[in-house]
Design a protein around this motif. Structure first.
Motif, PDB file in Angstrom:
ATOM      1  N   LEU A  35      14.797 -22.994  11.663  1.00 46.93           N
ATOM      2  CA  LEU A  35      14.399 -23.865  10.565  1.00 46.93           C
ATOM      3  C   LEU A  35      14.213 -23.107   9.248  1.00 46.93           C
ATOM      4  O   LEU A  35      14.651 -23.563   8.206  1.00 46.93           O
ATOM      5  N   ASN A  36      13.524 -21.996   9.276  1.00 46.92           N
ATOM      6  CA  ASN A  36      13.214 -21.274   8.043  1.00 46.92           C
ATOM      7  C   ASN A  36      13.436 -19.782   8.203  1.00 46.92           C
ATOM      8  O   ASN A  36      12.488 -19.059   8.474  1.00 46.92           O
ATOM      9  N   PRO A  37      14.651 -19.285   8.011  1.00 43.05           N
ATOM     10  CA  PRO A  37      14.826 -17.829   8.032  1.00 43.05           C
ATOM     11  C   PRO A  37      14.343 -17.218   6.720  1.00 43.05           C
ATOM     12  O   PRO A  37      14.524 -17.806   5.655  1.00 43.05           O
ATOM     13  N   TYR A  38      13.703 -16.088   6.805  1.00 44.44           N
ATOM     14  CA  TYR A  38      13.227 -15.364   5.628  1.00 44.44           C
ATOM     15  C   TYR A  38      13.467 -13.887   5.836  1.00 44.44           C
ATOM     16  O   TYR A  38      13.408 -13.398   6.960  1.00 44.44           O
ATOM     17  N   VAL A  39      13.684 -13.174   4.753  1.00 44.65           N
ATOM     18  CA  VAL A  39      13.688 -11.717   4.759  1.00 44.65           C
ATOM     19  C   VAL A  39      12.584 -11.278   3.807  1.00 44.65           C
ATOM     20  O   VAL A  39      12.465 -11.803   2.698  1.00 44.65           O
ATOM     21  N   TYR A  40      11.763 -10.352   4.267  1.00 38.97           N
ATOM     22  CA  TYR A  40      10.705  -9.790   3.436  1.00 38.97           C
ATOM     23  C   TYR A  40      11.043  -8.337   3.142  1.00 38.97           C
ATOM     24  O   TYR A  40      11.320  -7.575   4.062  1.00 38.97           O
ATOM     25  N   CYS A  41      11.032  -7.986   1.873  1.00 36.60           N
ATOM     26  CA  CYS A  41      11.233  -6.616   1.440  1.00 36.60           C
ATOM     27  C   CYS A  41       9.853  -6.049   1.131  1.00 36.60           C
ATOM     28  O   CYS A  41       9.139  -6.595   0.306  1.00 36.60           O
ATOM     29  N   ILE A  42       9.498  -4.962   1.788  1.00 41.74           N
ATOM     30  CA  ILE A  42       8.118  -4.498   1.767  1.00 41.74           C
ATOM     31  C   ILE A  42       8.054  -3.066   1.273  1.00 41.74           C
ATOM     32  O   ILE A  42       8.912  -2.244   1.582  1.00 41.74           O
ATOM     33  N   ALA A  43       7.009  -2.765   0.520  1.00 38.21           N
ATOM     34  CA  ALA A  43       6.744  -1.403   0.053  1.00 38.21           C
ATOM     35  C   ALA A  43       5.273  -1.095   0.226  1.00 38.21           C
ATOM     36  O   ALA A  43       4.435  -1.990   0.189  1.00 38.21           O
ATOM     37  N   GLY A  44       4.963   0.158   0.440  1.00 39.09           N
ATOM     38  CA  GLY A  44       3.591   0.612   0.420  1.00 39.09           C
ATOM     39  C   GLY A  44       2.747   0.305   1.632  1.00 39.09           C
ATOM     40  O   GLY A  44       1.545   0.153   1.524  1.00 39.09           O
ATOM     41  N   LEU A  45       3.333   0.201   2.815  1.00 32.44           N
ATOM     42  CA  LEU A  45       2.537  -0.034   4.006  1.00 32.44           C
ATOM     43  C   LEU A  45       1.809   1.243   4.450  1.00 32.44           C
ATOM     44  O   LEU A  45       0.755   1.186   5.034  1.00 32.44           O
ATOM     45  N   GLY A  46       2.415   2.371   4.175  1.00 31.62           N
ATOM     46  CA  GLY A  46       1.782   3.654   4.447  1.00 31.62           C
ATOM     47  C   GLY A  46       1.349   3.831   5.880  1.00 31.62           C
ATOM     48  O   GLY A  46       2.133   3.670   6.808  1.00 31.62           O
ATOM     49  N   SER A  47       0.078   4.151   6.104  1.00 28.66           N
ATOM     50  CA  SER A  47      -0.429   4.491   7.438  1.00 28.66           C
ATOM     51  C   SER A  47      -0.575   3.282   8.350  1.00 28.66           C
ATOM     52  O   SER A  47      -0.914   3.429   9.510  1.00 28.66           O
ATOM     53  N   TYR A  48      -0.357   2.076   7.836  1.00 24.40           N
ATOM     54  CA  TYR A  48      -0.486   0.897   8.686  1.00 24.40           C
ATOM     55  C   TYR A  48       0.686   0.732   9.635  1.00 24.40           C
ATOM     56  O   TYR A  48       0.594   0.053  10.628  1.00 24.40           O
ATOM     57  N   VAL A  49       1.832   1.319   9.309  1.00 21.34           N
ATOM     58  CA  VAL A  49       3.010   1.213  10.150  1.00 21.34           C
ATOM     59  C   VAL A  49       2.977   2.334  11.178  1.00 21.34           C
ATOM     60  O   VAL A  49       2.819   3.492  10.857  1.00 21.34           O
ATOM     61  N   ARG A  50       3.095   1.977  12.447  1.00 22.63           N
ATOM     62  CA  ARG A  50       3.073   2.967  13.517  1.00 22.63           C
ATOM     63  C   ARG A  50       4.251   2.746  14.432  1.00 22.63           C
ATOM     64  O   ARG A  50       4.669   1.711  14.671  1.00 22.63           O
TER      65      ARG A  50
END
Length: 50
Positions: A35-50
């Motif tokens: 129904l709703n495809p989206y792409v998110y472009c992300i910056a600055g997650l830093g230490s939250y991404v593991r």
């Protein structure tokens, strides 16, 4: 998040934004219908991404 692109699941669209560090594709589905495809472009997650 620096940009969201509705109506697509093509993460290569984030390549146009030089600040993108991560791309995330999201699809809201009901049964087998997207129904709703989206792409998110992300910056600055830093230490939250593991």
């Amino acid at each position: 998040m620096i940009e969201s692109i509705p109506g697509t699941s093509d993460m290569d669209r984030c390549n146009a934004n030089p600040h993108t560090q991560y791309a995330l594709s999201y699809r809201y589905m009901r049964g087998a219908v997207v129904l709703n495809p989206y792409v998110y472009c992300i910056a600055g997650l830093g230490s939250y991404v593991r």
